[in-house]
Scaffold this motif. Structure first.
Motif, short mmCIF file in Angstrom:
data_model
loop_
_atom_site.label_atom_id
_atom_site.label_comp_id
_atom_site.label_asym_id
_atom_site.label_seq_id
_atom_site.Cartn_x
_atom_site.Cartn_y
_atom_site.Cartn_z
N ALA A 70 -42.05 -17.05 24.90
CA ALA A 70 -43.28 -17.10 25.69
C ALA A 70 -43.45 -18.48 26.33
O ALA A 70 -43.86 -18.59 27.50
N ALA A 71 -43.12 -19.54 25.59
CA ALA A 71 -43.20 -20.89 26.15
C ALA A 71 -42.23 -21.05 27.31
O ALA A 71 -42.56 -21.65 28.35
N ARG A 72 -41.03 -20.52 27.16
CA ARG A 72 -40.03 -20.60 28.23
C ARG A 72 -40.50 -19.84 29.47
O ARG A 72 -40.39 -20.33 30.59
N TYR A 73 -41.02 -18.66 29.26
CA TYR A 73 -41.50 -17.87 30.38
C TYR A 73 -42.61 -18.61 31.13
O TYR A 73 -42.59 -18.70 32.36
N ASP A 74 -43.55 -19.16 30.39
CA ASP A 74 -44.68 -19.85 31.02
C ASP A 74 -44.20 -21.09 31.79
O ASP A 74 -44.65 -21.35 32.91
N PHE A 75 -43.29 -21.84 31.18
CA PHE A 75 -42.83 -23.06 31.86
C PHE A 75 -42.04 -22.72 33.12
O PHE A 75 -42.26 -23.31 34.19
N LEU A 76 -41.11 -21.79 33.02
CA LEU A 76 -40.30 -21.46 34.19
C LEU A 76 -41.15 -20.85 35.30
O LEU A 76 -40.88 -21.05 36.48
N ALA A 77 -42.20 -20.11 34.91
CA ALA A 77 -43.08 -19.52 35.91
C ALA A 77 -43.85 -20.58 36.69
O ALA A 77 -44.34 -20.32 37.80
N THR A 108 -29.14 -15.01 28.92
CA THR A 108 -30.06 -14.84 30.05
C THR A 108 -31.46 -15.34 29.78
O THR A 108 -32.20 -15.63 30.69
N GLY A 109 -31.86 -15.44 28.50
CA GLY A 109 -33.23 -15.85 28.20
C GLY A 109 -34.21 -14.86 28.79
O GLY A 109 -34.07 -13.64 28.61
N THR A 110 -35.18 -15.35 29.53
CA THR A 110 -36.18 -14.47 30.14
C THR A 110 -35.70 -13.85 31.45
O THR A 110 -36.45 -13.12 32.10
N GLY A 111 -34.47 -14.16 31.87
CA GLY A 111 -33.93 -13.61 33.10
C GLY A 111 -34.30 -14.38 34.35
O GLY A 111 -34.02 -13.93 35.47
N HIS A 112 -34.90 -15.56 34.20
CA HIS A 112 -35.43 -16.32 35.33
C HIS A 112 -34.35 -16.68 36.35
O HIS A 112 -34.55 -16.49 37.56
N TYR A 113 -33.22 -17.20 35.90
CA TYR A 113 -32.18 -17.65 36.82
C TYR A 113 -31.46 -16.46 37.46
O TYR A 113 -31.11 -16.51 38.64
N LEU A 114 -31.26 -15.41 36.70
CA LEU A 114 -30.64 -14.22 37.26
C LEU A 114 -31.54 -13.61 38.35
O LEU A 114 -31.05 -13.09 39.35
N ARG A 115 -32.86 -13.68 38.15
CA ARG A 115 -33.77 -13.13 39.15
C ARG A 115 -33.54 -13.79 40.51
O ARG A 115 -33.57 -13.13 41.55
N ARG A 116 -33.31 -15.11 40.50
CA ARG A 116 -33.08 -15.82 41.76
C ARG A 116 -31.80 -15.32 42.43
O ARG A 116 -31.75 -15.15 43.66
N VAL A 117 -30.76 -15.09 41.62
CA VAL A 117 -29.51 -14.59 42.18
C VAL A 117 -29.70 -13.18 42.74
O VAL A 117 -29.23 -12.86 43.84
N LEU A 118 -30.38 -12.32 42.00
CA LEU A 118 -30.59 -10.95 42.46
C LEU A 118 -31.40 -10.91 43.75
O LEU A 118 -31.11 -10.13 44.66
N ASP A 119 -32.42 -11.74 43.83
CA ASP A 119 -33.24 -11.76 45.04
C ASP A 119 -32.43 -12.20 46.26
O ASP A 119 -32.66 -11.72 47.37
N ARG A 120 -31.49 -13.09 46.03
CA ARG A 120 -30.74 -13.63 47.16
C ARG A 120 -29.60 -12.71 47.60
O ARG A 120 -29.33 -12.58 48.79
N LEU A 252 -42.24 -27.04 27.37
CA LEU A 252 -40.89 -27.54 27.59
C LEU A 252 -40.21 -27.91 26.27
O LEU A 252 -39.03 -27.63 26.07
N ALA A 253 -40.97 -28.51 25.37
CA ALA A 253 -40.41 -28.86 24.07
C ALA A 253 -40.19 -27.62 23.21
O ALA A 253 -39.15 -27.48 22.54
N PHE A 254 -41.14 -26.70 23.26
CA PHE A 254 -41.12 -25.56 22.36
C PHE A 254 -40.12 -24.50 22.78
O PHE A 254 -39.68 -23.69 21.96
#
Length: 297
Positions: A70-77, A108-120, A252-254
């Motif tokens: 959840a912390a990762r999702y919030d930070f990356l968002a 993949t974690g929350t999928g954040h970086y893959l989402r950027r690739v898929l969108d592009r 970011l720490a968590f």
């Protein structure tokens, strides 16, 4: 759930080809989508749309918990790491130009970086994607964010569930590296993109938050590890300057390895006292994005 777009998945039990069976249209809850092999092993899709491939003894690594994810999702968002997401998409781009390329997001974690690739790339290139992570909490998030990918809970140290030489690009963002497995899965000329922190990464907050430091000699060990199956083709260093509020510093720490032993409430209180009236803290993320190509067989 529609049929996965990856035709070369292998059973984690016997390594035979897996075949997709869609959910029952009459009662999807009773007969969910599944993957089955000729030897009778099967994997039913969870209601969130992912598959669980964890079999056997398991790994020595501790999976990220729900609060860490959840912390990762919030930070990356928040968008602070968007320059890194763009740089990773740029790095894998040369391997995604022909046919219906397949990308593997290992860790993949929350999928954040893959989402950027898929969108592009997905609309133009017919991109297929396989996303793996050992944390079921992370893969649940990834499956919601990237429903067009095949999202699996899987141990990266087990044999990768893809046929030999079928993957065009592999991305590994702050995740473990199964070097031999990656070399087997990549096609000749495929790309492996690895993101690691450089010395000085998040130095402004590392000590105060209990984050793990960068081990001396880490870059040299990476080069030695990768050199058994790959050669380096490109290296990019990326610095991202940020102004972070107390909650974002805590996220970011968590969200990293330190999250396994940090007390979130105590950390937030400590950071609030440290920040005081300033409100934000200047922090610099220092990344290294290394692109590897397989050595000739």
């Amino acid at each position: 759930m529609s049929a996965p777009s990856v035709p070369d998945l292998l059973c984690p039990h016997c390594h035979e080809a897996l075949h997709f069976t869609p959910a029952s249209s009459a009662d999807p809850g009773t007969a969910p989508a599944s993957l089955r092999c000729s030897k009778g092993h099967h994997f039913d899709a969870a209601r969130q749309g992912y598959f669980n491939f964890l079999v056997g003894k398991g790994t020595v690594f501790e999976a990220d918990s729900a609060p860490m994810v959840a912390a990762r999702y919030d930070f990356l968002a928040s968008g602070h790491y968007d320059p890194l997401a763009d740089a990773v998409a740029d790095a894998v781009a040369p391997a995604l130009t022909a046919g219906s390329p397949l990308i593997l997001d290992a860790g993949t974690g929350t999928g954040h970086y893959l989402r950027r690739v898929l969108d592009r790339f997905a609309p133009a290139a017919g991109l297929r994607a396989l996303a793996m992570d050992i944390s079921k909490f992370a893969v649940r998030r990834a499956a919601r964010l990237n429903p067009e990918a095949v999202n699996v809970v899987s141990d990266i140290w087990q044999p990768l569930p893809v046929a030999d030489g079928t993957v065009d690009a592999i991305m590994v963002v702050f995740a473990p590296r199964n070097v031999a497995g990656f070399a087997r899965a990549l096609r000749p000329g495929g790309l492996l993109v690895v993101v690691t922190p450089r010395p000085g990464h998040l130095a402004e907050i590392a000590a105060a938050t209990g984050m793990l430091g960068i081990e001396p000699g880490k870059e040299e060990r990476l080069a030695t590890q990768m050199g058994t199956h790959f050669r380096t083709s490109h290296v990019q260093d990326l610095d991202v300057a940020m102004e972070l509020g107390t909650a974002q510093v805590a996220d970011l720490a968590f969200m990293g390895p330190a999250g396994h032993h940090l007390d979130r409430a105590a950390l937030a209180e400590k950071l609030a006292a440290r920040t005081g009236s300033a409100g934000t803290t200047p922090v610099t993320a220092q990344f290294r994005i290394t692109t590897f190509v397989p050595l000739p067989a």
